[in-house]
Design a protein around this motif. Sequence first.
Motif, PDB file in Angstrom:
ATOM      1  N   UNK A 164       1.465   4.364   5.964  1.00 57.29           N
ATOM      2  CA  UNK A 164       1.845   5.731   5.642  1.00 57.29           C
ATOM      3  C   UNK A 164       1.783   5.974   4.144  1.00 57.29           C
ATOM      4  N   UNK A 165       2.288   5.029   3.361  1.00 56.47           N
ATOM      5  CA  UNK A 165       2.257   5.170   1.914  1.00 56.47           C
ATOM      6  C   UNK A 165       0.817   5.181   1.395  1.00 56.47           C
ATOM      7  N   UNK A 166      -0.012   4.323   1.966  1.00 59.83           N
ATOM      8  CA  UNK A 166      -1.412   4.292   1.557  1.00 59.83           C
ATOM      9  C   UNK A 166      -2.129   5.597   1.845  1.00 59.83           C
ATOM     10  N   UNK A 167      -1.807   6.185   3.009  1.00 59.06           N
ATOM     11  CA  UNK A 167      -2.431   7.474   3.357  1.00 59.06           C
ATOM     12  C   UNK A 167      -1.988   8.566   2.392  1.00 59.06           C
ATOM     13  N   UNK A 168      -0.691   8.594   2.061  1.00 63.27           N
ATOM     14  CA  UNK A 168      -0.186   9.586   1.111  1.00 63.27           C
ATOM     15  C   UNK A 168      -0.850   9.423  -0.255  1.00 63.27           C
ATOM     16  N   UNK A 169      -1.016   8.175  -0.684  1.00 60.98           N
ATOM     17  CA  UNK A 169      -1.672   7.922  -1.974  1.00 60.98           C
ATOM     18  C   UNK A 169      -3.104   8.430  -1.948  1.00 60.98           C
ATOM     19  N   UNK A 170      -3.827   8.189  -0.845  1.00 65.50           N
ATOM     20  CA  UNK A 170      -5.208   8.660  -0.720  1.00 65.50           C
ATOM     21  C   UNK A 170      -5.278  10.183  -0.768  1.00 65.50           C
ATOM     22  N   UNK A 250      -2.689  10.126 -14.055  1.00 69.17           N
ATOM     23  CA  UNK A 250      -1.921  10.175 -12.815  1.00 69.17           C
ATOM     24  C   UNK A 250      -2.447   9.173 -11.792  1.00 69.17           C
ATOM     25  N   UNK A 251      -3.766   9.127 -11.641  1.00 68.47           N
ATOM     26  CA  UNK A 251      -4.365   8.193 -10.670  1.00 68.47           C
ATOM     27  C   UNK A 251      -4.093   6.755 -11.091  1.00 68.47           C
ATOM     28  N   UNK A 252      -4.233   6.461 -12.387  1.00 65.41           N
ATOM     29  CA  UNK A 252      -3.984   5.103 -12.875  1.00 65.41           C
ATOM     30  C   UNK A 252      -2.534   4.693 -12.640  1.00 65.41           C
ATOM     31  N   UNK A 253      -1.610   5.623 -12.865  1.00 58.76           N
ATOM     32  CA  UNK A 253      -0.195   5.330 -12.653  1.00 58.76           C
ATOM     33  C   UNK A 253       0.089   5.039 -11.182  1.00 58.76           C
ATOM     34  N   UNK A 254      -0.455   5.868 -10.305  1.00 57.32           N
ATOM     35  CA  UNK A 254      -0.247   5.678  -8.862  1.00 57.32           C
ATOM     36  C   UNK A 254      -0.791   4.330  -8.412  1.00 57.32           C
ATOM     37  N   UNK A 255      -2.007   3.987  -8.852  1.00 59.15           N
ATOM     38  CA  UNK A 255      -2.612   2.714  -8.443  1.00 59.15           C
ATOM     39  C   UNK A 255      -1.849   1.531  -9.027  1.00 59.15           C
ATOM     40  N   UNK A 256      -1.317   1.690 -10.255  1.00 62.58           N
ATOM     41  CA  UNK A 256      -0.543   0.606 -10.861  1.00 62.58           C
ATOM     42  C   UNK A 256       0.706   0.296 -10.040  1.00 62.58           C
ATOM     43  N   UNK A 257       1.418   1.350  -9.656  1.00 62.95           N
ATOM     44  CA  UNK A 257       2.614   1.172  -8.817  1.00 62.95           C
ATOM     45  C   UNK A 257       2.238   0.538  -7.477  1.00 62.95           C
ATOM     46  N   UNK A 258       1.140   1.008  -6.928  1.00 67.48           N
ATOM     47  CA  UNK A 258       0.676   0.495  -5.634  1.00 67.48           C
ATOM     48  C   UNK A 258       0.352  -0.997  -5.734  1.00 67.48           C
ATOM     49  N   UNK A 259      -0.379  -1.388  -6.777  1.00 63.63           N
ATOM     50  CA  UNK A 259      -0.732  -2.796  -6.963  1.00 63.63           C
ATOM     51  C   UNK A 259       0.514  -3.650  -7.216  1.00 63.63           C
ATOM     52  N   UNK A 260       1.496  -3.118  -7.953  1.00 58.27           N
ATOM     53  CA  UNK A 260       2.732  -3.840  -8.217  1.00 58.27           C
ATOM     54  C   UNK A 260       3.475  -4.146  -6.918  1.00 58.27           C
TER      55      UNK A 260
END
Length: 543
Positions: A164-170, A250-260
């Motif tokens: 669900x989180x991955x879909x929201x991020x996409x 914004x995209x870099x921040x979202x992906x950074x949190x996701x990778x963390x």
Amino acid sequence: MIEIQMLRRLMIWVVPYWTMFAFAIISLITIAVTTSLLPLFIKPLLDNILTSQHGLEEFQFALLAILGLLITRSLASFSCSYATSWVSGKVGIDLRRTLFDKLLALPLSYPKETNSDKLNINLFSEIEHATDSIAQILIIFVKEILTITGLLIVMILLNWEFSFMGFLIAVVIGLIMQFVSQASNSHQKVPSLLITPTFLTSCKHIKSIKLDGSQSQESQHFCNSIDHQRNLALKQVVAKTFSKTIAFIMIATILTVFFFLFKQQISLGMMTVGDASALITAVLMLVLPVRRVLNIQTSPQNKFQVIHNVDALLAQQNETDPGKVEIANARGQIRFEEVNAGNYSQTCPPLFNLTLTIQPGEIIALPGSSQGQERTLIDLIARFIHPASGRILLNDVDIATIKLTDLRAKIAWITPDTRLLNDTIAANIAYGTMRCATEASIMKVARTCHVTTFAREMPHGLQTRIDNQDIKFTENQRQRILIARALLKNPAIVIIDETTSVFDTDCRLVNNALDALIQNRTTLIASSQPNMLGKAHRIIKLT
């Protein structure tokens, strides 16, 4: 928002080609399935590379599976592109043919009621673009929805908590990219023509500028316009660059949190590197389909405006025929009784209280007038337009009561600039209702109109094609073919229309062919040529 009703109407045109359309749908499903399966095989591939617990066979299987999926997807993409192009091309041809047939069936008054010339040209030129665009929208809609569904299923299989989180991020990344794309497109519309009115005005009034000695003022005004345009362009570039920068952050921040978060899961042993890589791949693969689906909702509606215009044209009423009387033979006597005709268009000026009798076999010349009323008169005879009052009689029968096919079968209308078909000489002579004429009758009129004079020198005679690249037909040769076409019809009435172009009467063979055509036939010649006026028994000037 997509106009579902318009898509339904378009699907009616697709039905005759359902097999190829079904092939395109199957290809789309194949693309979606192969795309969705890729993350599943990335997981064992990376797990095998990073650990030594799995054997070489599993690694080879995953590698070959990924290769097979990519090859299958490429083939399906090619098949889909070919099938959709084939179907959209066929639909485009059908639409053009239907429109062309409709235009031929419309009454002559249609151009007055709408801006038809511009509309029809745009319709024919934009149909292919519209069908291709709508086909692409359907492809994107079907393919991307299936791909999104497939990737979501795969993400749930890999890790339902992160799905669900991955879909929201996409979706968020897709929305950001869509916003930046729209902003960039709007910023590209730099008003480069702002200085044009100033420049044109100055050129138009150059005399007064010179007389008033205002060159320096005009030059300063022009420079101000240029500087204003530069400032607008600079603001747009700043806005465009700034929006891209913010989107990137914004995209870099979202992906950074996701990778963390993934790193934490891997450290806690709740997820393998293969799981994380597969999920990341699925999320990134979701971004583009989501963006394309969002882009469909904001697509310009002019793609569907063409379908609206097609429907509007097809809804126009065809030329009506209230006539019931059949005439087997017509002597060619024409009588106008107090005929008044309205202003149907710019090419058909009005006629007022016209009373005129033309005897059988009489040749009448109608020299061009400033009003162009001769065109209205000949249009009335062929019932292209109808009188507002009064009657027109052919052999003492009101032409309004004669069947339209019977009336027009007795009339040959010939204009010098009529386009010949890309067919043989014989097929261009045996034209329309005479296309089933015998070879002997075609040969007879070809000799009379001196078509055989040049046709016998060609490799295939009358079977030589007009569009033969090795043979160049002269203008007077083409005109002789047109005259032979009219003669084959054996009309009671001949109308020679030179309102737009003229026959080459300086050519003896063309002149003789015209004489053979009008001999013993009621003829109306709309011309101002002295050679043509000289053939008339009577010259009538309409006022």
